[in-house]
Design an enzyme around this catalytic site. Sequence first.
Site, PDB file in Angstrom:
ATOM      1  N   ILE A 122       0.843  -1.198   0.000  1.00  0.00           N
ATOM      2  CA  ILE A 122       0.000   0.000   0.000  1.00  0.00           C
ATOM      3  C   ILE A 122       0.874   1.242   0.000  1.00  0.00           C
ATOM      4  O   ILE A 122       0.566   2.255  -0.623  1.00  0.00           O
ATOM      5  CB  ILE A 122      -0.922   0.010   1.239  1.00  0.00           C
ATOM      6  CG1 ILE A 122      -1.901  -1.154   1.192  1.00  0.00           C
ATOM      7  CG2 ILE A 122      -1.678   1.334   1.351  1.00  0.00           C
ATOM      8  CD1 ILE A 122      -2.711  -1.315   2.463  1.00  0.00           C
ATOM      9  N   ALA A 125       8.053   3.474   2.548  1.00  0.00           N
ATOM     10  CA  ALA A 125       8.811   4.639   3.010  1.00  0.00           C
ATOM     11  C   ALA A 125      10.192   4.200   3.488  1.00  0.00           C
ATOM     12  O   ALA A 125      10.551   3.021   3.395  1.00  0.00           O
ATOM     13  CB  ALA A 125       8.045   5.346   4.118  1.00  0.00           C
ATOM     14  N   SER A 126      10.963   5.135   4.002  1.00  0.00           N
ATOM     15  CA  SER A 126      12.358   4.850   4.339  1.00  0.00           C
ATOM     16  C   SER A 126      12.513   3.885   5.505  1.00  0.00           C
ATOM     17  O   SER A 126      13.488   3.149   5.597  1.00  0.00           O
ATOM     18  CB  SER A 126      13.103   6.152   4.651  1.00  0.00           C
ATOM     19  OG  SER A 126      12.491   6.810   5.733  1.00  0.00           O
ATOM     20  N   ILE A 127      11.543   3.879   6.419  1.00  0.00           N
ATOM     21  CA  ILE A 127      11.620   3.020   7.605  1.00  0.00           C
ATOM     22  C   ILE A 127      10.816   1.740   7.434  1.00  0.00           C
ATOM     23  O   ILE A 127      11.246   0.663   7.854  1.00  0.00           O
ATOM     24  CB  ILE A 127      11.109   3.771   8.857  1.00  0.00           C
ATOM     25  CG1 ILE A 127      12.009   4.980   9.152  1.00  0.00           C
ATOM     26  CG2 ILE A 127      11.030   2.845  10.064  1.00  0.00           C
ATOM     27  CD1 ILE A 127      13.410   4.625   9.581  1.00  0.00           C
ATOM     28  N   ALA A 128       9.645   1.836   6.827  1.00  0.00           N
ATOM     29  CA  ALA A 128       8.747   0.681   6.791  1.00  0.00           C
ATOM     30  C   ALA A 128       7.957   0.613   5.492  1.00  0.00           C
ATOM     31  O   ALA A 128       7.890   1.572   4.728  1.00  0.00           O
ATOM     32  CB  ALA A 128       7.784   0.744   7.978  1.00  0.00           C
ATOM     33  N   LYS A 144       2.382  -3.200   9.004  1.00  0.00           N
ATOM     34  CA  LYS A 144       3.493  -2.267   8.849  1.00  0.00           C
ATOM     35  C   LYS A 144       4.771  -3.032   9.167  1.00  0.00           C
ATOM     36  O   LYS A 144       4.943  -3.535  10.285  1.00  0.00           O
ATOM     37  CB  LYS A 144       3.316  -1.083   9.808  1.00  0.00           C
ATOM     38  CG  LYS A 144       4.343   0.027   9.656  1.00  0.00           C
ATOM     39  CD  LYS A 144       3.973   1.199  10.572  1.00  0.00           C
ATOM     40  CE  LYS A 144       4.964   2.345  10.454  1.00  0.00           C
ATOM     41  NZ  LYS A 144       4.588   3.491  11.326  1.00  0.00           N
ATOM     42  N   ASP A 281       1.501  14.278  13.859  1.00  0.00           N
ATOM     43  CA  ASP A 281       1.712  14.144  12.416  1.00  0.00           C
ATOM     44  C   ASP A 281       0.351  14.098  11.716  1.00  0.00           C
ATOM     45  O   ASP A 281       0.027  13.123  11.035  1.00  0.00           O
ATOM     46  CB  ASP A 281       2.511  12.873  12.127  1.00  0.00           C
ATOM     47  CG  ASP A 281       3.092  12.845  10.714  1.00  0.00           C
ATOM     48  OD1 ASP A 281       3.172  13.917  10.086  1.00  0.00           O
ATOM     49  OD2 ASP A 281       3.465  11.754  10.245  1.00  0.00           O
TER      50      ASP A 281
END
Length: 434
Positions: A122, A125-128, A144, A281
Site C-alpha cells: 500500500i 517509506a524509508s523506515i517501513a 506495517k 503528524d
Amino acid sequence: MESFSDYLSFGFHSSARVVHSSFIFTTKAMAILGKLASGNANHREVAILLRESFESLGATYIKLGQFIASAPSLFPEEYVEEMQKCLDSVRPVPVGDIKRVIERELGDKIQNLFYSFDEVPIASASIAQVHAAISKEGLDVVIKVQRPDVHVTLKTDMQILGLLTKILEWIAPNFKKSGLTGMFSEFQSSILHEIDFLQEARNIEEFESYLLDAGEARARVPRVYHSLSAKKVLTMERFYGVPITDEVGLRKYTNNPRKVLNDALEIWFSSLATKGFFHADVHAGNVMILKDGQIGFIDFGIVGRISPNVWKGLLLFTQGIGMGEPSMVAQGLISMDSTDKGVDAKELAKQLEDIFQEMESLYVAVAAGDPNSFDESKVNHMMYELKDIAEKNGLKIPREFALLMKQLLYFDRYVKSIAPEINLFRDTQKFVTK
C-alpha cells in the site's frame, strides 16, 4: 537477545554502510565541510548539498532531514526550507524480504499467520513498508513491516552522525553555539522511538485510552493485534474512508463536513489539554472520515507530550495572534519557559512587533481565502525570527512548540478550505471540551 549471527550480520552490514557513507561524504559532504570551513559559506548552497546527500544516504538521513524541516525554531531557515524537499517515498522492498521479516518476527510462516497477504504494498517509506492482509479470523488488517536491516543501518548511522557532530562543532564554531549535540541527541531519541513498533502500539492505545476515558464516541483509532505484532511488525485494523482534506470524498460519508472538522479539532485539542499528549503528524491522510461517519486517527509513529507550561503558553500565543495582541504573544513565549523569570514582557513585545505584523498579515491573507498566501517557507522564516528574538531575551522555545505549530497550520489549511468562518488561532480554547 542478539545471537552470534546477529552480531556477525551487524559487523558485515555496518562495514558496508560505513564504506557507502564514506563515498557519499567524500563526494558531497566534503564539499559542505569545505564551504563551512571557509568562514563565508553560502548556506543556501550548503543546504542543497546537504539535502542531496541525505537522499543518497537513505533512511536515517531522510528522517534527519524531516526532523530539521519540522523544527524551524531550532535550525537556520535555509536548512529548514530545503529539507521540506526531503522525500520519504522510496523503492519498495521485494516482497520475499518483507515476508522473511514477518516470519522471523512472528515465528511462523505467512500462510499460518494470515488467511491472505497482498504482495503489492500500500505504501513504501524509508523506515517501513505497509501491506494489506486478511487475518485467519477474516478481519481486514494492514501490516506495517520494518525494512530489512534498517535497525542496523540506523545504529551505524548514529555512530557516524555522532562523530560528524563533533567534527562540525570543531570546524564551524557557529554549530557549537547552536547546541548541535543536544539536537542530535533529541533526533536520536525521536527516531529510535519511531522504529519501535511496540512503542507505536502503545501510542495508539494511549490515545484510545483518552477516547474511552472521555466517553468520546466520535473518533477511534485502529485496533492493534498484539499476537501478530512485534518490534518490527505492527498489525492493525484496516480503516476504510477518505482523508479529512478530501472535501469531495467527505461528502460521500457526511452531509456536514464542517461538523466533522470541528469534531476532529475538539478531539485533538482536548487530548492535548487534558493529557498533555497529542498526535504530532496530522498531515493529509492521517486524519480520516470513515465509512461509518466516525473520525479515524492513524499513524502514531510521531507523538508529542507537553507540560502545562507549554500548553498555557500556546493558548496565550495563538490567541495573541488571532486577537492582534503582541503583548499576549510575548506573554505566551514567557509562559513556555519556566527557567527564566527575569524577562521584560513589554520589551519582548516591542521586539516582536515586526514579526507579529508579518504573522498577522499572513493570517489575514489565509483567512480571506487567498490560495497563494500560505507559503510554508514564510512560516518557517517567521519561526526562525521568533526563535532568534526569544533567545536574545534569554528564552528557550521548546521543540514541542514547533511541533504544535506545525499541527495547527495543518489544521488551519483544512479550516480555510471547509469552514473559513472558524478563527483557529483566536478560538483555540473553544475546541477544548470540558
